[in-house]
Structures are given as structure tokens and as C-alpha cells.
Design an enzyme around this catalytic site. Sequence first.
Site, PDB file in Angstrom:
ATOM      1  N   GLU A  25       0.843  -1.196   0.000  1.00 31.62           N
ATOM      2  CA  GLU A  25       0.000   0.000   0.000  1.00 31.62           C
ATOM      3  C   GLU A  25       0.880   1.248   0.000  1.00 31.62           C
ATOM      4  O   GLU A  25       2.017   1.217   0.483  1.00 31.62           O
ATOM      5  CB  GLU A  25      -0.905  -0.013   1.251  1.00 31.62           C
ATOM      6  CG  GLU A  25      -1.826   1.196   1.342  1.00 31.62           C
ATOM      7  CD  GLU A  25      -2.969   1.021   2.351  1.00 31.62           C
ATOM      8  OE1 GLU A  25      -2.984  -0.001   3.069  1.00 31.62           O
ATOM      9  OE2 GLU A  25      -3.836   1.911   2.401  1.00 31.62           O
ATOM     10  N   ASN A 172     -12.301  -1.266  -1.223  1.00 30.46           N
ATOM     11  CA  ASN A 172     -11.652  -1.872  -0.058  1.00 30.46           C
ATOM     12  C   ASN A 172     -12.373  -1.411   1.208  1.00 30.46           C
ATOM     13  O   ASN A 172     -12.648  -0.220   1.360  1.00 30.46           O
ATOM     14  CB  ASN A 172     -10.180  -1.416   0.006  1.00 30.46           C
ATOM     15  CG  ASN A 172      -9.521  -1.790   1.322  1.00 30.46           C
ATOM     16  OD1 ASN A 172      -9.209  -2.962   1.553  1.00 30.46           O
ATOM     17  ND2 ASN A 172      -9.342  -0.816   2.210  1.00 30.46           N
ATOM     18  N   GLU A 173     -12.643  -2.348   2.081  1.00 27.11           N
ATOM     19  CA  GLU A 173     -13.288  -2.032   3.363  1.00 27.11           C
ATOM     20  C   GLU A 173     -14.396  -0.998   3.167  1.00 27.11           C
ATOM     21  O   GLU A 173     -14.404   0.076   3.788  1.00 27.11           O
ATOM     22  CB  GLU A 173     -12.249  -1.594   4.413  1.00 27.11           C
ATOM     23  CG  GLU A 173     -11.249  -2.702   4.698  1.00 27.11           C
ATOM     24  CD  GLU A 173     -10.398  -2.543   5.952  1.00 27.11           C
ATOM     25  OE1 GLU A 173     -10.371  -1.447   6.530  1.00 27.11           O
ATOM     26  OE2 GLU A 173      -9.767  -3.540   6.358  1.00 27.11           O
ATOM     27  N   TYR A 240      -7.133  -9.107  11.206  1.00 23.78           N
ATOM     28  CA  TYR A 240      -5.803  -8.870  11.773  1.00 23.78           C
ATOM     29  C   TYR A 240      -5.717  -9.478  13.168  1.00 23.78           C
ATOM     30  O   TYR A 240      -6.699  -9.497  13.912  1.00 23.78           O
ATOM     31  CB  TYR A 240      -5.544  -7.359  11.887  1.00 23.78           C
ATOM     32  CG  TYR A 240      -5.221  -6.707  10.557  1.00 23.78           C
ATOM     33  CD1 TYR A 240      -3.931  -6.740  10.052  1.00 23.78           C
ATOM     34  CD2 TYR A 240      -6.206  -6.066   9.809  1.00 23.78           C
ATOM     35  CE1 TYR A 240      -3.625  -6.143   8.826  1.00 23.78           C
ATOM     36  CE2 TYR A 240      -5.908  -5.466   8.587  1.00 23.78           C
ATOM     37  CZ  TYR A 240      -4.613  -5.515   8.105  1.00 23.78           C
ATOM     38  OH  TYR A 240      -4.302  -4.931   6.906  1.00 23.78           O
ATOM     39  N   GLU A 298      -6.365  -9.242   3.467  1.00 25.82           N
ATOM     40  CA  GLU A 298      -5.554  -8.574   4.496  1.00 25.82           C
ATOM     41  C   GLU A 298      -5.550  -9.446   5.750  1.00 25.82           C
ATOM     42  O   GLU A 298      -6.616  -9.732   6.306  1.00 25.82           O
ATOM     43  CB  GLU A 298      -6.090  -7.181   4.830  1.00 25.82           C
ATOM     44  CG  GLU A 298      -5.805  -6.165   3.745  1.00 25.82           C
ATOM     45  CD  GLU A 298      -6.206  -4.741   4.104  1.00 25.82           C
ATOM     46  OE1 GLU A 298      -6.130  -4.366   5.297  1.00 25.82           O
ATOM     47  OE2 GLU A 298      -6.596  -4.005   3.175  1.00 25.82           O
ATOM     48  N   GLN A 347       1.911  -6.128   5.602  1.00 23.71           N
ATOM     49  CA  GLN A 347       2.147  -5.806   4.209  1.00 23.71           C
ATOM     50  C   GLN A 347       3.567  -6.218   3.863  1.00 23.71           C
ATOM     51  O   GLN A 347       4.349  -6.521   4.751  1.00 23.71           O
ATOM     52  CB  GLN A 347       1.932  -4.325   3.988  1.00 23.71           C
ATOM     53  CG  GLN A 347       0.491  -3.894   4.278  1.00 23.71           C
ATOM     54  CD  GLN A 347       0.169  -2.480   3.806  1.00 23.71           C
ATOM     55  OE1 GLN A 347       0.969  -1.818   3.166  1.00 23.71           O
ATOM     56  NE2 GLN A 347      -1.035  -2.006   4.147  1.00 23.71           N
TER      57      GLN A 347
HETATM   58  O1  AHR Z   1      -3.142  -2.522   6.208  1.00 19.51           O
HETATM   59  C1  AHR Z   1      -3.476  -1.316   6.813  1.00 19.51           C
HETATM   60  C2  AHR Z   1      -4.947  -0.966   6.656  1.00 19.51           C
HETATM   61  O2  AHR Z   1      -5.723  -1.895   7.336  1.00 19.51           O
HETATM   62  C3  AHR Z   1      -5.489  -0.999   5.257  1.00 19.51           C
HETATM   63  O3  AHR Z   1      -5.243   0.163   4.552  1.00 19.51           O
HETATM   64  C4  AHR Z   1      -6.952  -1.168   5.491  1.00 19.51           C
HETATM   65  O4  AHR Z   1      -7.601  -1.823   4.433  1.00 19.51           O
HETATM   66  C5  AHR Z   1      -7.022  -1.926   6.794  1.00 19.51           C
HETATM   67  O5  AHR Z   1      -7.912  -1.347   7.690  1.00 19.51           O
END
Ligand code: AHR
Length: 492
Positions: A25, A172-173, A240, A298, A347
Site C-alpha cells: 500500500e 476496499n473495506e 488482523y 488482508e 504488508q
Molecule cells: O493494512 C493497513 C490498513 O488496514 C489498510 O489500509 C486497510 O484496508 C485496513 O484497515
Amino acid sequence: MAKAIINANRSQGAIHPNIYGHFSEHLGRCIYNGIYVGENSDIPHKNGMRTDVVQALKAMGIPLLRWPGGCFADTYHWRDGIGPKESRKKIVNTNWGGVTEDNSFGTHEFLELCRQLDCQPYISGNVGSGTVQEFSDWVEYCNMGGQSPMAEERRGNGQDTPWNVKYWGIGNEAWGCGGNMRPEFYADLCRQYATYLRNYDKDHKIFKIASGASVEDYRWTKVIMEQAGHLIDGVSLHYYTIPRSESWQDKGPATGFPRHEYFSTLWKTLRMEDLIENHSRIVRQYQGDRQVGLCVDEWGTWFDVEPGTNPGFLYQQNTMRDALVAAINLNIFNNHCDTVVMANIAQVVNVLQAVILTEGPKMLLTPTYHVFQMYKGHQGAKHVESYVETFLTGEGEYQVPNLHISASESKEGALITVANLDDRNSAELDCVLSGLGQGNAVEGRVLTGGCSAYNDFGSEGIVKPTALAAELTGNGFQATLPPCSVAAFTIK
Ligand code: AHR
């Protein structure tokens, strides 16, 4: 002695190489400095891409790279990043630290990077603040081989042949930084965008990925699949691993963490299995007679940033704990390869659970990098069922199985990957192979060094894979896994 059984009579199918995908990103030092140093840099590069980073990612076997975000994707206007660099717009990166984005890395540079890496590009388009026309033009710009306004413009910018980009993310999101939408609203937008993302070559059909759920938002997946499932090929999921709390300042440190945070991290990582099973069940229910793949585009650890670094840059160190998180997630993805067709760790360089960290001209490989390299043989291989006897280990409420496993078979032989989550005790493994042939040779490798061990600038080689003794037994092999370790066994 823990008994493991590898049963080649049952399989979930082929493990898609894209399960080993990555994410880059415009965030902190991921693209700029981490990957791209520009054509005039003293750091060795090819067309602006760092040679050291490109070589390391190739050696790791990177199959797929997602770009340009993340949250950045829904503020990104691709035309800002094409044409002569000196006339490209300088914009503010409003998501990540408010820094100036000079757009010197745009579509041509990203696709040049993927060419150098020999990996598939995956582009996330702007739905949150863009238009259908803008997104549709981007696909035409990248993929149209014949005559058209976009193809001519691309040629004018130096690229004659189309890139045939296959993977496209529709925002995205969308439930958060991508527009704070309700699922019903996004589902309608997704239908509209999906309609105008055209195929320009019958031999290169594009693969459209809807912006999917966060964690256990099953309603999101249900609405998207019900309303737009017939127009998409994949739906994403973001999850995450955050050891402490969701708050920006109190996620827990990346290094020097207390023992209960080691276990909370692993315990939370193991949730991935339930999330995949539950979202997949919904996807299957609504996909009809076509397959819609789950794309975990992600995943990874998210800790507090390293002290003294820009909070908007999400720079964190990476220990053996991260290696275990990677091993567990990759085992889970392998074991669910019937529905998980893609996954992208967040990432690739210098951001969150990065496989590579850089500091000026220096570069190091993190423990997570080594896990990806040790697991490389799973890419494209046939998954085979595996089971291992475990006991629970942990602290307080965070009890986890001491071992975690997945296995596959390819023409290179069988690959069995096992993580020992126990931070104090080694594990003796007696692995029985069923339906695989007994093998003439076994080769073991292990990554270990204590759960808080990490590589740093000046001490880059602390954590790296070494040989692990393993002995053939007649119906399999035996080996001893050190505490807090990730092992890979190849049987030929
Ligand atoms: O990876 C960091 C961020 O986490 C990304 O930009 C977003 O899609 C997610 O909330």
C-alpha cells in the site's frame, strides 16, 4: 511423543499459489524507500525498484501482489499516477500520516514491479471516492489490446502491449475507510461496478473481488453474496491479529511482550479457522452453480508502532511470535483451500507484519519471510489431510493447542509443515504417512530461537532456518521440534 497422521486419501484439492500473496500500500515506507527508490537513487535498483528487495521476494516465491491499498485505494485516482513524472499531481495521503504523495509510483511502475517479481498483479479500484467510468477506464487502460482511447493513451505512455491484469478489487473495506457504507448500498454499487469492468480478451478473463467483511461480520457476507454474488468471482475477508486492544495506542508492543500476550496473539490467530469456515458456509449457500472464492486479502499481526516512528506509518518489528502467526494462518489457508483461493499478508515491506524491513540501503529478512520460504512448496501442490495429537498450553484464558499442522503433495514429494506453539517445551513428533509411499529420504528445516527473537539492523541473521534432524521410521518419520518453532519436512 505426539502422533501425526498424513492421510493422502483425503484432500481439499489444489492449494492455490495466491494463498501466498502479499499486499503493498502507499503507506509509510512500504512503496517509497521500501520497494521503489526512483530511477536516480544510489541504492542499487532496476527501473527504480530496489534490487535487494526484488531478489529476496523472488527467492521467497511471491505469487501475487495487491496494490495500491488498503484505505489508500479509495482515495486513489489512477490518472494522477501516469504520464511524465514531473507533471504528476502531488497529493496528500490523507489516510496515512498526511504526507505528500508525488505519484511517482503509479500503474506503469506497479506493473513493472510485478514483471520483475514475476508475480500476478492484483489492483484494488476506487469505489469510495471514484466513479464507475474512472474504474472502467483503468481496466481498459491495462487490458485493451486493440484500438481504443485508453489503449492509445497507454501506448502514448510507453506500454504497447496490454498487461492483462486479472485480479481487480471492487473497493476496499467499503464498511469503513472505503465509504462507511451499509452492505445493501455497497452490494448495489458492487453490481454496478462489476457490470462495467469488462473483459477485453477472451483468453484473459478478469477476476472481480468484492470488498468483504471485517472479522465476524457475517451479515456483510450474506448481503453481498445474496445481492451481488452472481457478478463476482471472489469476496474478501479482513482479519488482523491484535494481541491487546483495538485502540490505536494499545495494541501491544511488537517486541518485549509479556508471556500472556504471546499466547493471546496465537489464540486470536487461531480464530481465523472459524472465520473462514463461517464465511465460506455463507458464500457456498449463495454462490449457486459458480464458485465464488474467499480472498483473505488482508491478514497479519498489528502491534503498536516502533517507539519514535510515525504512528501513521505502521512500522513494527517482527519476532518468532510473528513467524508462528504466519505458520498458523498459512496452515489454516492450506487446510481450507477448497474455498480460500487467495490471501495477502499485510504488508510486504516496512508495514505491519512485513517479510522485509529496510533502513536506507540496508535490508533484512524477518522471521515471517522465512516461514513463507519454508512453505513455498505448498504453492500449487495437492493438499492432503493431516492430523496431529495436541495438548493445550498457554496462560490464563489463552489456551492453544501445542502443535499446528498442514501437508501437501507435489512432484517434489510431500511437504509437512508443523508449528510448535509451546514456548517452553519441545515436541517429539512421530509422523505416520498414509497413502503417500513411505519415502526414501526426509529432510527437515526449522526456524526457532525463542519467541521474542528477531532480526535487527546489525544483527540480521539471528533468526534463520537451519537443518532439523529427522529419521525415517518405516511408516513415516520422527523428529523433535524445539519450543516456539516452525518446521518443514520434505519427504522424497
Ligand atoms: O493494512 C493497513 C490498513 O488496514 C489498510 O489500509 C486497510 O484496508 C485496513 O484497515
